[in-house]
Design an enzyme around this catalytic site. Structure first.
Site, PDB file in Angstrom:
ATOM      1  N   CYS A 254      -5.027 121.323 -32.793  1.00 46.68           N
ATOM      2  CA  CYS A 254      -4.916 122.544 -32.020  1.00 46.68           C
ATOM      3  C   CYS A 254      -5.941 123.553 -32.536  1.00 46.68           C
ATOM      4  CB  CYS A 254      -3.537 123.197 -32.073  1.00 46.68           C
ATOM      5  SG  CYS A 254      -2.241 122.198 -31.376  1.00 46.68           S
TER       6      CYS A 254
ATOM      7  N   ARG B  33     -10.523 119.798 -32.056  1.00 51.91           N
ATOM      8  CA  ARG B  33      -9.245 119.887 -32.768  1.00 51.91           C
ATOM      9  C   ARG B  33      -8.070 119.396 -31.905  1.00 51.91           C
ATOM     10  NH1 ARG B  33      -9.591 123.090 -37.286  1.00 51.91           N
ATOM     11  NH2 ARG B  33      -7.346 123.355 -37.278  1.00 51.91           N
TER      12      ARG B  33
ATOM     13  N   TRP C  99      -3.257 119.894 -29.149  1.00 51.44           N
ATOM     14  CA  TRP C  99      -2.981 118.495 -29.485  1.00 51.44           C
ATOM     15  C   TRP C  99      -1.460 118.429 -29.539  1.00 51.44           C
ATOM     16  CZ3 TRP C  99      -0.592 115.428 -33.145  1.00 51.44           C
ATOM     17  CH2 TRP C  99      -0.996 114.083 -33.197  1.00 51.44           C
TER      18      TRP C  99
ATOM     19  N   ASN D 265      -0.742 127.050 -33.836  1.00 52.40           N
ATOM     20  CA  ASN D 265      -1.178 125.763 -34.380  1.00 52.40           C
ATOM     21  C   ASN D 265      -0.222 125.449 -35.535  1.00 52.40           C
ATOM     22  OD1 ASN D 265      -4.078 124.946 -36.466  1.00 52.40           O
ATOM     23  ND2 ASN D 265      -2.600 123.615 -35.546  1.00 52.40           N
ATOM     24  N   GLY D 266       0.446 124.302 -35.466  1.00 46.53           N
ATOM     25  CA  GLY D 266       1.394 123.958 -36.527  1.00 46.53           C
ATOM     26  C   GLY D 266       2.698 123.460 -35.930  1.00 46.53           C
TER      27      GLY D 266
ATOM     28  N   GLU E  65     -13.847 100.778 -42.942  1.00 49.56           N
ATOM     29  CA  GLU E  65     -14.403 101.916 -42.214  1.00 49.56           C
ATOM     30  C   GLU E  65     -15.053 101.457 -40.905  1.00 49.56           C
ATOM     31  OE1 GLU E  65     -14.110 104.968 -42.255  1.00 49.56           O
ATOM     32  OE2 GLU E  65     -15.873 105.819 -41.283  1.00 49.56           O
TER      33      GLU E  65
ATOM     34  N   LYS F 275     -13.924 102.865 -37.360  1.00 46.81           N
ATOM     35  CA  LYS F 275     -14.859 103.532 -36.434  1.00 46.81           C
ATOM     36  C   LYS F 275     -14.780 102.893 -35.058  1.00 46.81           C
ATOM     37  CE  LYS F 275     -15.765 106.573 -37.758  1.00 46.81           C
ATOM     38  NZ  LYS F 275     -15.333 107.037 -39.020  1.00 46.81           N
TER      39      LYS F 275
ATOM     40  N   GLU G 186     -11.433 103.650 -33.336  1.00 44.87           N
ATOM     41  CA  GLU G 186     -11.298 105.080 -33.002  1.00 44.87           C
ATOM     42  C   GLU G 186     -12.028 105.434 -31.716  1.00 44.87           C
ATOM     43  OE1 GLU G 186     -11.077 108.059 -36.784  1.00 44.87           O
ATOM     44  OE2 GLU G 186     -12.884 106.866 -36.684  1.00 44.87           O
TER      45      GLU G 186
ATOM     46  N   HIS H  74      -6.543  83.919 -45.243  1.00 44.42           N
ATOM     47  CA  HIS H  74      -5.090  83.993 -45.426  1.00 44.42           C
ATOM     48  C   HIS H  74      -4.420  84.730 -44.268  1.00 44.42           C
ATOM     49  CE1 HIS H  74      -5.506  82.340 -49.416  1.00 44.42           C
ATOM     50  NE2 HIS H  74      -6.466  83.225 -49.654  1.00 44.42           N
TER      51      HIS H  74
ATOM     52  N   LYS I  71      -9.625 115.986 -34.965  1.00 42.23           N
ATOM     53  CA  LYS I  71     -10.429 115.934 -36.183  1.00 42.23           C
ATOM     54  C   LYS I  71      -9.685 116.427 -37.406  1.00 42.23           C
ATOM     55  CE  LYS I  71     -14.959 116.260 -37.945  1.00 42.23           C
ATOM     56  NZ  LYS I  71     -14.944 114.801 -38.174  1.00 42.23           N
TER      57      LYS I  71
HETATM   58  C1  G6P Z   1      -8.413 112.572 -38.883  1.00 42.23           C
HETATM   59  C2  G6P Z   1      -9.828 112.341 -38.414  1.00 42.23           C
HETATM   60  C3  G6P Z   1     -10.528 111.341 -39.340  1.00 42.23           C
HETATM   61  C4  G6P Z   1     -10.452 111.849 -40.782  1.00 42.23           C
HETATM   62  C5  G6P Z   1      -9.017 112.120 -41.216  1.00 42.23           C
HETATM   63  C6  G6P Z   1      -8.969 112.836 -42.555  1.00 42.23           C
HETATM   64  O1  G6P Z   1      -7.653 111.435 -38.688  1.00 42.23           O
HETATM   65  O2  G6P Z   1      -9.840 111.857 -37.089  1.00 42.23           O
HETATM   66  O3  G6P Z   1     -11.891 111.208 -38.959  1.00 42.23           O
HETATM   67  O4  G6P Z   1     -11.025 110.895 -41.626  1.00 42.23           O
HETATM   68  O5  G6P Z   1      -8.376 112.971 -40.268  1.00 42.23           O
HETATM   69  O6  G6P Z   1      -9.590 114.075 -42.406  1.00 42.23           O
HETATM   70  P1  G6P Z   1     -10.158 114.951 -43.585  1.00 42.23           P
HETATM   71  O7  G6P Z   1     -10.624 116.212 -42.933  1.00 42.23           O
HETATM   72  O8  G6P Z   1      -9.028 115.178 -44.539  1.00 42.23           O
HETATM   73  O9  G6P Z   1     -11.269 114.181 -44.214  1.00 42.23           O
END
Ligand code: G6P
Length: 616
Positions: free
Chosen positions: A2, A27, A74, A100-101, A489, A493, A496, A512, A611
């Protein structure tokens, strides 16, 4: 998670608010809304979908007012509907707010308010808070206080359990805006005869670089020309004004199609920035100004615990590998959300690290607080200056990667990898690493930006590979040692941003379980670096090939694979071991990016993600 923006000043509020909101869209982007105060009325528009929808809808109204708030959502409480979109108006029409929260005790508050004849149009916790403020506002009338609106916000917040960043307006107070925070970020920007509130700096940096980072339990009362900050317990706060070091240009696309693409290509620069000024004069080790720990303090550390979430957690796994390998100290890595609740037994001489791009991830913050509560010192690696995690840690290192806007982290991740590699060196040089080994380690790190550039030059080749793999629905990413976290990762990626199912696994462990998925429809991406495990990885590739699995191999230049083993090859330059995870990461970032673009996905705003995750 948010985004909120508030404005009070000499200009028309709506266009400034909407411009800021567009920059906060990463956000959350389920719905958006805007409210502007004007001569005893509140003009309010809210729309499901992207901020663009709200902008189109707002264009139908004039919004002449100079005070306003807006929000991009969000969803947490309640589905994605216009009614659940913010801002929320109290049922008596007096109070309007964005939030937000999460208000955890909203059910009991709602029951109370229903008994007082307040009514609700949405399923949100925010509307409950709005009505609670309205309830106190009505009550304050009896005691006839001059500060009636501000006091009603403060009193309502005394009852709140949970987290909030809020901006609130009152229809009777056209010259006032009130905001508060607890657990959700909020900044106050001080412009030219105007104030802008925002969840993060990108929404206000086009108007001012002078900001006050509000702290938990602080409220700010704004008029067009003045502001004051106090705590929820009515203690006055002297504001500390910070300067944002980057400009609006850093948060724009500058000719790239997506922020993710831009941020991938910015990595040579962000790696330089992570290193700048952080090597010792003799060039044999790293140095960090912000750890607030002496060499003697660090000598007492026997063990490390690293905590974080998402991509940053993968950086922690690389930290584990490098610190154990070079400094010979044990490292434990935990998901922040798990650490917080599992009451982990910890040794005495442990140093705690949290890693977070945003510095606001609530689980990471909670882990930090839990570790501090247990009496441990906590270091933070953060990108966002002034963020809550940066402020609450005992020391740490800023990434200086610049604003990262794409929801899927790229440049912030490799900058974290650089910093953990430097930290491993720093500790290793205090222990058994020789001067000469230190020198070559530093030389290796300094080459990283150029080596990354070389890989980026292969973007057209990787794009061509991506175009041939974009229709698959399952992928495996397989790597060993420091490239195992990069396999995780790579898989993260891809899922996501392209919604393709992908799993990261240690290459040898693949037999396994995941090997059961392998057939001609499930390609594998293998990391095949030069070194002692090269032949072992080749064996794993043979096992995949024998089952008709297609293979994309990311191979160190100069290493020859058996003919016809890999269907596609991406070469990465030979490098120092500490740089390998950084280099390994670039091809999988590009591969995911191009696959997602080919599939027509919204790369910068993948569905359901946000994010900065400020709810548990
Ligand atoms: C969210 C984002 C990720 C990020 C994670 C941790 O899930 O989509 O890209 O890695 O939060 O975020 P931070 O700001 O703590 O690195």
């Amino acid at each position: 998670m948010c985004g909120i923006v508030g404005y009070i000043g000499k200009h028309k509020a709506s266009s400034i608010l909407l411009e800021g909101l567009k920059r906060l869209e990463y956000r959350g982007y389920d719905s958006a809304g805007l409210a502007v105060l004007q001569e005893g009325r509140i003009d309010l528009v809210k729309k499901v979908g992207r901020v663009e929808n709200l902008i189109r809808e707002s264009a139908k109204h004039s919004f002449p007012g100079h005070v306003g708030i807006c929000h991009t959502r969000w969803a947490t409480h309640g589905g994605v509907t216009d009614a659940n979109a913010h801002p929320h108006l109290s049922s008596d029409g007096k109070i309007v707010l964005v939030h937000n929260g999460v208000i955890e005790n909203y059910t009991s508050m709602k029951k109370f308010l229903l008994s007082k004849d307040y009514s609700f149009k949405s399923e949100t916790d925010t509307e409950v808070l709005g009505n609670l403020i309205a309830y106190h506002y009505a009550k304050e009338a009896v005691s006839d206080k001059t500060n009636r609106f501000f006091e009603s916000v403060r009193k309502a917040l005394l009852h709140v359990e949970g987290t909030y960043g809020i901006a609130v307006m009152c229809v009777d107070q056209p010259e006032q805006l009130v905001a508060a925070r607890k657990g959700s970020p909020l900044l106050l920007g001080m412009g030219d005869e105007e104030f802008i509130l925002a969840s993060d700096a990108s929404a206000l940096v086009s108007r001012t670089r002078n900001v006050v980072y509000l702290k938990d339990n602080e409220l700010v009362q704004l008029t067009p020309t003045d502001f004051s900050i106090s705590t929820i317990d009515q203690a006055e706060v002297s504001p500390v004004v910070d300067k944002i070091t980057w400009s609006i240009k850093d948060a724009e696309l500058n000719g790239y199609a997506h922020f993710m693409e831009k941020e991938i290509f910015e990595q040579p620069a962000s790696l330089e920035n992570a290193m700048r000024g952080r090597f010792s004069e003799d060039g044999s080790t790293a140095q960090f100004g912000g750890l607030n720990l002496t060499a003697a303090d660090l000598r007492m550390i026997d063990r490390y615990v690293f905590c974080s979430c998402g991509t940053a957690w993968h950086a922690c796994l690389v930290a584990e590998h490098l610190i154990e390998r070079f400094a010979r100290l044990p490292v434990e890595v935990d998901y922040a959300s798990e650490f917080r609740y599992r009451n982990a037994p910890l040794d005495r001489d442990v140093l705690f690290f949290v890693v977070s791009q945003s510095g606001e991830t609530i689980d990471t913050l909670a882990a930090l607080r839990e570790a501090k509560r247990k009496g441990y010192k906590v270091m933070a690696i953060c990108n966002v200056v002034g963020s809550t995690i940066a402020r609450e840690s005992d020391g740490g290192v800023y990434q200086h990667a610049g604003p990262e806007i794409g929801v899927a982290s790229t440049k912030a991740f490799t900058s974290q990898l650089m910093l953990v590699a430097m930290y491993a060196l720093y500790v290793a040089r205090m222990r058994d690493m020789s001067f000469n080994d230190g020198l070559s380690y530093v030389q290796g790190l300094k080459q990283a930006p150029d080596l990354v550039r070389k890989i980026l030059e292969q973007a057209p080749h990787i794009k061509e590979i991506a175009s041939r793999y974009s229709q698959y629905s399952d992928f495996l990413f397989l790597g060993r040692l420091s490239l195992f976290p990069i396999a995780l990762e790579g898989a993260l990626k891809l899922k996501e941003i392209s919604y393709i199912h992908a799993e990261g696994y240690p290459a040898a462990e693949m037999k396994h379980g995941p090997i059961a998925l392998v057939n001609e429809l499930c390609p594998s991406v293998f990391f095949v670096p030069k070194g002692e495990i090269f032949n072992k990885i080749v064996s794993s590739m043979q096992e995949i090939k024998a089952r008709k699995g297609k293979i994309i191999a990311i191979v160190t230049e100069g290493c020859e694979l058996p003919p016809d083993l890999a269907d596609d090859i991406i070469r990465i330059p030979d490098c120092h071991e500490a740089v390998l995870p950084i280099l390994g990461c670039i091809p999988v970032q590009l591969l995911s990016y191009y696959i997602a673009v080919k599939r027509g996905c919204d790369v910068d705003k993948p569905r359901n993600l946000a994010k900065s995750v400020t709810v548990e």
